[in-house]
Design a protein around this motif. Structure first.
Motif, PDB file in Angstrom:
ATOM      1  N   LEU A   7      20.066  -7.504   1.451  1.00 47.87           N
ATOM      2  CA  LEU A   7      18.919  -7.179   2.302  1.00 47.87           C
ATOM      3  C   LEU A   7      17.613  -7.201   1.514  1.00 47.87           C
ATOM      4  O   LEU A   7      16.550  -7.440   2.089  1.00 47.87           O
ATOM      5  CB  LEU A   7      19.115  -5.817   2.969  1.00 47.87           C
ATOM      6  N   VAL A  43      19.398  -8.813   9.828  1.00 48.33           N
ATOM      7  CA  VAL A  43      19.763  -7.579   9.121  1.00 48.33           C
ATOM      8  C   VAL A  43      21.013  -6.970   9.756  1.00 48.33           C
ATOM      9  O   VAL A  43      21.940  -6.555   9.055  1.00 48.33           O
ATOM     10  CB  VAL A  43      18.591  -6.568   9.129  1.00 48.33           C
ATOM     11  N   THR A  82      24.059  -9.006   8.785  1.00 46.77           N
ATOM     12  CA  THR A  82      24.407  -8.755   7.385  1.00 46.77           C
ATOM     13  C   THR A  82      25.066  -7.384   7.237  1.00 46.77           C
ATOM     14  O   THR A  82      26.032  -7.222   6.490  1.00 46.77           O
ATOM     15  CB  THR A  82      23.147  -8.856   6.495  1.00 46.77           C
ATOM     16  N   ALA A 134      20.950  -0.447   6.571  1.00 48.74           N
ATOM     17  CA  ALA A 134      20.488  -1.442   7.543  1.00 48.74           C
ATOM     18  C   ALA A 134      19.357  -0.875   8.398  1.00 48.74           C
ATOM     19  O   ALA A 134      18.368  -1.562   8.679  1.00 48.74           O
ATOM     20  CB  ALA A 134      21.646  -1.897   8.427  1.00 48.74           C
ATOM     21  N   LYS A 186      16.100  -0.875   6.461  1.00 41.79           N
ATOM     22  CA  LYS A 186      15.539  -2.227   6.313  1.00 41.79           C
ATOM     23  C   LYS A 186      14.949  -2.700   7.635  1.00 41.79           C
ATOM     24  O   LYS A 186      13.868  -3.292   7.678  1.00 41.79           O
ATOM     25  CB  LYS A 186      16.621  -3.199   5.825  1.00 41.79           C
TER      26      LYS A 186
END
Length: 186
Positions: A25, A118, A121, A176, A179
């Motif tokens: 990330l 994101v 991921t 996550a 981010k």
């Protein structure tokens, strides 16, 4: 295999999955300068591929500007070529002394796309944690079958593995979420 080994190995692998997610990330552009954007840049320095951060200082003089100042000025053009080759999506501006990289502001549409990236991921991170859980449970099951653990010990160990998994999944979701917040707020 001792029960502590199974738990310790599972916990270690789950933490590595979290760290890998953070690294992954970190390479995603969020509309502001971040030195980790250049983590994947390697430079052909005297014939050897060398990570950029080993041959240059990377600073952030402004919120959306990365400044790359080589320790050896003769490597400036090689650094510029390395940045182009790494395809980081930033155009280097070489002034003969240092290289400036301006991170463009993101449009709302692009922010939404990156937020989806994101999430995808993060889902890969959760899958990695679940795979570690499955492997640990399989190891415990084999140990129970071989007589290494009583029924009570086996169930207790399974509960501990599940608790570690829950903790790791929460950590992945938090990473996550942080981010995503960074991207959407810009």
């Amino acid at each position: 295999m001792a029960d502590n080994d199974v738990l310790g190995t599972a916990k270690d692998k789950m933490q590595k999955a979290e760290a890998a997610l953070e690294r992954e990330l970190g390479t995603i552009r969020a509309g502001r300068a971040n030195a980790s954007l250049l983590n994947n840049v390697t430079v052909d320095y005297y014939g050897a591929p060398t990570p950029l951060n080993q041959i240059a200082a990377i600073t952030i003089p402004e919120a959306r500007v990365l400044l790359v100042k080589p320790y050896d000025k003769s490597a400036l053009n090689d650094i510029e070529h390395g940045i182009y080759a790494a395809n980081v999506g930033l155009t280097p501006a070489n002034d003969g002394e240092e290289i400036r990289l301006v991170v463009p502001a993101l449009t709302e549409e692009r922010r939404q796309e990156i937020a989806k990236q994101v999430k995808a991921t993060a889902e890969q991170g959760k899958v990695a944690v679940r795979n570690v859980r499955r492997d640990a449970m399989d190891t415990l099951k084999r140990g129970h079958k071989d007589g290494d653990y009583t029924d009570d010990e086996w169930h207790k160990l399974e509960d501990q593995v599940q608790k570690e998994t829950d903790t790791a999944i929460k950590a992945v979701e938090q990473i996550a979420s942080d981010k995503e917040k960074e991207i959407l707020e810009g």
